[in-house]
Design a protein around this motif. Sequence first.
Motif, mmCIF file in Angstrom:
data_model
loop_
_atom_site.group_PDB
_atom_site.id
_atom_site.type_symbol
_atom_site.label_atom_id
_atom_site.label_comp_id
_atom_site.label_asym_id
_atom_site.label_seq_id
_atom_site.Cartn_x
_atom_site.Cartn_y
_atom_site.Cartn_z
ATOM 1 N N THR A 297 -7.694 1.461 2.296
ATOM 2 C CA THR A 297 -7.990 1.479 0.873
ATOM 3 C C THR A 297 -7.856 0.075 0.296
ATOM 4 O OG1 THR A 297 -7.521 2.587 -1.238
ATOM 5 C CG2 THR A 297 -5.625 2.075 0.154
ATOM 6 N N SER B 144 -18.279 7.211 -3.124
ATOM 7 C CA SER B 144 -17.877 8.066 -4.245
ATOM 8 C C SER B 144 -17.613 9.498 -3.799
ATOM 9 C CB SER B 144 -18.911 8.025 -5.366
ATOM 10 O OG SER B 144 -20.165 8.435 -4.875
ATOM 11 N N GLU C 11 -12.107 3.259 -1.654
ATOM 12 C CA GLU C 11 -11.336 2.737 -2.783
ATOM 13 C C GLU C 11 -10.190 3.671 -3.141
ATOM 14 O OE1 GLU C 11 -13.686 1.008 -6.112
ATOM 15 O OE2 GLU C 11 -15.373 1.485 -4.773
ATOM 16 N N THR C 12 -10.403 4.956 -2.982
ATOM 17 C CA THR C 12 -9.373 5.957 -3.232
ATOM 18 C C THR C 12 -9.040 6.628 -1.914
ATOM 19 O OG1 THR C 12 -10.283 6.363 -5.431
ATOM 20 C CG2 THR C 12 -8.803 8.040 -4.533
ATOM 21 N N ARG D 267 -8.365 9.158 0.858
ATOM 22 C CA ARG D 267 -8.782 10.547 0.993
ATOM 23 C C ARG D 267 -8.169 11.121 2.258
ATOM 24 N NH1 ARG D 267 -13.466 10.838 -2.374
ATOM 25 N NH2 ARG D 267 -14.231 8.755 -2.819
ATOM 26 N N ASN E 7 -3.082 -0.051 3.419
ATOM 27 C CA ASN E 7 -3.197 -0.394 2.009
ATOM 28 C C ASN E 7 -3.535 -1.869 1.839
ATOM 29 O OD1 ASN E 7 -3.042 -0.517 -0.755
ATOM 30 N ND2 ASN E 7 -0.813 -0.506 -0.817
ATOM 31 N N SER F 192 -4.951 -2.709 -1.125
ATOM 32 C CA SER F 192 -5.207 -2.735 -2.565
ATOM 33 C C SER F 192 -4.305 -3.699 -3.312
ATOM 34 C CB SER F 192 -5.034 -1.333 -3.152
ATOM 35 O OG SER F 192 -3.655 -0.973 -3.189
ATOM 36 N N ILE G 274 0.986 2.519 -3.296
ATOM 37 C CA ILE G 274 0.219 3.753 -3.156
ATOM 38 C C ILE G 274 1.134 4.911 -3.530
ATOM 39 C CG2 ILE G 274 -1.003 5.254 -1.526
ATOM 40 C CD1 ILE G 274 -2.502 2.704 -2.165
ATOM 41 N N GLU H 292 0.113 8.164 -4.327
ATOM 42 C CA GLU H 292 -0.336 9.438 -3.759
ATOM 43 C C GLU H 292 -0.680 9.265 -2.292
ATOM 44 O OE1 GLU H 292 -0.340 12.480 -5.156
ATOM 45 O OE2 GLU H 292 0.625 11.508 -6.847
ATOM 46 N N THR H 293 0.252 9.606 -1.428
ATOM 47 C CA THR H 293 -0.004 9.484 0.004
ATOM 48 C C THR H 293 0.161 10.818 0.697
ATOM 49 O OG1 THR H 293 2.275 8.883 0.411
ATOM 50 C CG2 THR H 293 0.712 7.071 0.099
#
Length: 143
Positions: free
Chosen positions: A34, A63, A80-81, A83, A93, A95, A99, A101-102
């Motif tokens: 991500t 998306s 990007e998010t 999943r 990661n 980003s 993070i 929400e893992t």
Amino acid sequence: MATVAFHFNVAHRNDYLCRLIRKAHRLGAWLCVTAPAVRLDELDRLLWTFDPLSFVPHQRVRSAPPSPLVGAPVWVQLAETPRPREPAEVLVNESGQVIAETAGFAKVIEVVGHAEADRQAARARWRAYAEAGWTLERFEVKA
């Protein structure tokens, strides 16, 4: 709760990430990377070219939730998010953010370079993960 592994002192970030992703592929692990869109586009290009004698199957997710690659031994996802997928394994990661929400990922990998700004940001993420009760691992990358 997942384990967060910090890989410190990475001299050549792109090369290191490509080798890390290739290693996960060879081990049959499912991996999600991500990062912001521009960074993911760069990694997408690099995974096609970093090793002229091998290819790392991967998918750039933009998306909509992606559909599984039929018959693929591993699914490397650039999104990007994050999943998670069952069974979800590793989230890399890139980003620069914690993070939160893992759910579903067994491990999160944070790659940290030599630059002081990168190290300071990693220290802040380390503290945030520690305060949230995550198991933390530290790896010193040599050369």
